[in-house]
Design a protein around this motif. Structure first.
Motif: not given
Length: 455
Positions: A262-274
Motif C-alpha cells: 500500500v503506497i501513499v503519494i502526497e504533495g502540494l497541489d501542482a506537484t504532479g500528484k495526479t
C-alpha cells in the motif's frame, strides 16, 4: 411605530431575562490568563493579565507601552483596539467546542460584513491558560476610534444568545503608559457597562505554541471516535454529517492490510500528484484510491465552509472509510492512494498554528504520529517542487483554485509550514521525491523507491 416599540420592548425583555444567566456565567468563567497576538512578520506577542508574576524576568520593571513593543501594539495610534473572543469552559464537551467554533466563525463573518466594522483591521488572537485551555478570538483595530464601532460590537453581542456569550474588551492606556483591558459586562436591567480594568503585562513565550496541546481535540484527531464525536454534534444543523457517520459505521473497526503493498503519494497541489499516482498505478497494475473517497466527496464544499474542528473531522473520517477500501483491495493487488492521513494532519497543523515555521510543534512531537487505529501504509512518498516551479504549473492548469490552493499561492509562510509538517511526519515518515524532472524520470524514481522498500 407600534411595531418599533414592540421590537424595542422585546429587546429590553430579552436583555433583562438573559442578563442574569449571562452575567453569572461571565463571572464564573474568568478571563484566560494569557493572550497570543499575531503581528506582522508572523511573530507572536504574548501578554497577560495580573501583577508582576505575569511578567517574565526579561520584561523590564516598567511593564508599559514605552518599554515593550508587545504592549505598544495594543495602544499605538491612531485609533482604538478591541478584543473579542468566544469562551470555552475547561474540559468542555465536544458539543460545546463545536458550538464555540460555530459562534467564532459567525462573529468573523459579521465583522467582515457590517458597515462600521468593515473599517476595522483584524488580527488573530488566541486566549489561553497555562493548563492548555485555548479560546479563539480576534483583535480589532479601529483607526478612527468611532463610537459607531463600539455600538456595532455591542449590538453584535446582543444578537448572540449562546451561553457562554462572546467576551468583548477594550485596551486603554493611562497617563503612565500602562495598558489596561476593560471588559464589557451586561448588568441586570442596566444594559452594557465597562467593568474595572485589568492590568496587561508582557508575558514570556511558552515552550510550545498555545494551540498545540489543543490540536488533538480540535484538528488532528488521534482516533476515529474523537473525529466521530465531532460530527455527531453536527447532525442537527448539517444533515450530511449523519450520512458520513452512517458510512463510517459500515466500516469495521478492526481491519488489516492484505499481502500486497500500500503506497501513499502526497504533495502540494501542482506537484504532479495526479499524474504520478495514475502512472504508478498503471505500472504496478494497482488499484488507485483517493482520500476523501468518492462516496463523501460530493459533500466537500459543505464541510469546507465549516470551522476547523468540523472540517477536519470530516476529512479524518474520510481516511477511515478509505482504510476499509484499502483493506479489501490490498488482498488482491497493490494499492496506490492519492493523499491520506498526512495531508489531513499537515494542513490542519499549518492552519491552526499561527505565526511562522518556528512556532510549529517540534520534530518528534506526538502530533506527527500516525493515528493508533488507522490502517497504516507500507510507504509514503512526498512529491516536492520549488515554489517558482509549482506556481508556474498552477498557472498552466487553468482550474478553479480551492481555498487551500489560494492560501498556498499567496501565503509563503503557510506553504512552508505545510511542507515542514510533511517532513516531520513519523511512523511512517515521508520519502521525499524531487518532482521537477520530466514525468518519465519522476516515475522511474518513484518505482525505484517502491521496489527498494516494498519487496
Amino acid at each position: 411605530m407600534a411595531f418599533a416599540c414592540q421590537r424595542s420592548g422585546q429587546l429590553l425583555l430579552r436583555r433583562a431575562s438573559g442578563s442574569l444567566l449571562r452575567g453569572a456565567c461571565a463571572r464564573a468563567m474568568s478571563p484566560p490568563h494569557c493572550f497570543a497576538l499575531e503581528l506582522p512578520g508572523c511573530t507572536l506577542a504574548h501578554f497577560a493579565f495580573g501583577g508582576d508574576a505575569a511578567a517574565g524576568p526579561d520584561d523590564g520593571a516598567r511593564g508599559d507601552a514605552r518599554g515593550d513593543p508587545r504592549l505598544a501594539a495594543l495602544l499605538e495610534p491612531p485609533g482604538r483596539r478591541y478584543s473579542l473572543w468566544v469562551p470555552v469552559a475547561p474540559g468542555a464537551s465536544c458539543a460545546a467546542r463545536v458550538r464555540a467554533a460555530k459562534l467564532h466563525q459567525h462573529l468573523l463573518h459579521q465583522l467582515r460584513r457590517r458597515g462600521p466594522l468593515q473599517r476595522c483591521q483584524l488580527r488573530r488572537l488566541l486566549c489561553y491558560s497555562p493548563e492548555g485551555d485555548v479560546q479563539h478570538g480576534v483583535l480589532l483595530h479601529d483607526p478612527r476610534d468611532s463610537p459607531d464601532t463600539r455600538s456595532a460590537l455591542l449590538a453584535l453581542l446582543d444578537e448572540c444568545q449562546e451561553v457562554p456569550s462572546p467576551r468583548l474588551g477594550e485596551f486603554v492606556g493611562d497617563p503612565s503608559h500602562r495598558v489596561w483591558q476593560h471588559l464589557w459586562e451586561l448588568r441586570d436591567g442596566q444594559g452594557w457597562h465597562l467593568a474595572d480594568g485589568q492590568r496587561v503585562l508582557p508575558a514570556p513565550e511558552p515552550a510550545l505554541h498555545p494551540v498545540v496541546p489543543d490540536l488533538s481535540s480540535s484538528a488532528v484527531f488521534p482516533d476515529r471516535e474523537a473525529a466521530r464525536a465531532v460530527l455527531e454534534a453536527c447532525t442537527s444543523f448539517i444533515p450530511e454529517a449523519q450520512a458520513v457517520l452512517d458510512l463510517v459505521d459500515q466500516c469495521p473497526e478492526q481491519i488489516q492490510k492484505g499481502r500486497f503493498p500500500v503506497i501513499v503519494i502526497e504533495g502540494l497541489d501542482a506537484t504532479g500528484k495526479t499524474t504520478v499516482t495514475q502512472s504508478v498505478s498503471d505500472s504496478l497494475k494497482a488499484v488507485l484510491l483517493k482520500s476523501p473517497p468518492a462516496c463523501i466527496g460530493q459533500w466537500r464544499e459543505i464541510f469546507d465552509d465549516e470551522p476547523t474542528i468540523i472540517r477536519r473531522a470530516f476529512y479524518s473520517l474520510g481516511n477511515y472509510i478509505v482504510a476499509s477500501e484499502i483493506a479489501k483491495e490490498s488482498t488482491k493487488s497493490p494499492v496506490i492512494i492519492d493523499r491520506y492521513w498526512h495531508s489531513t494532519a499537515t494542513y490542519a497543523i499549518a492552519t491552526e498554528v499561527s505565526g511562522g515555521i518556528q512556532h510549529l510543534p517540534p520534530a518528534h512531537h506526538s502530533i506527527y504520529q500516525w493515528p493508533r487505529d488507522l490502517l497504516k501504509p507500507d510507504l509514503v512518498l512526498l512529491l516536492t517542487l520549488s515554489p517558482e516551479e509549482r506556481l508556474q504549473r498552477l498557472k498552466g492548469r487553468g482550474m478553479e483554485k480551492t481555498r487551500e490552493e489560494t492560501e498556498l499561492e499567496t501565503n509563503s509562510v503557510f506553504r512552508q509550514k505545510v511542507e515542514l509538517s510533511y517532513r516531520r511526519m513519523e511512523n511512517p515518515d515521508c520519502h521525499v521525491v524531487d518532482a521537477s524532472p520530466a514525468k518519465e524520470k519522476v516515475l522511474q524514481t518513484v518505482l525505484s523507491i517502491i521496489q527498494n522498500n516494498c519487496t
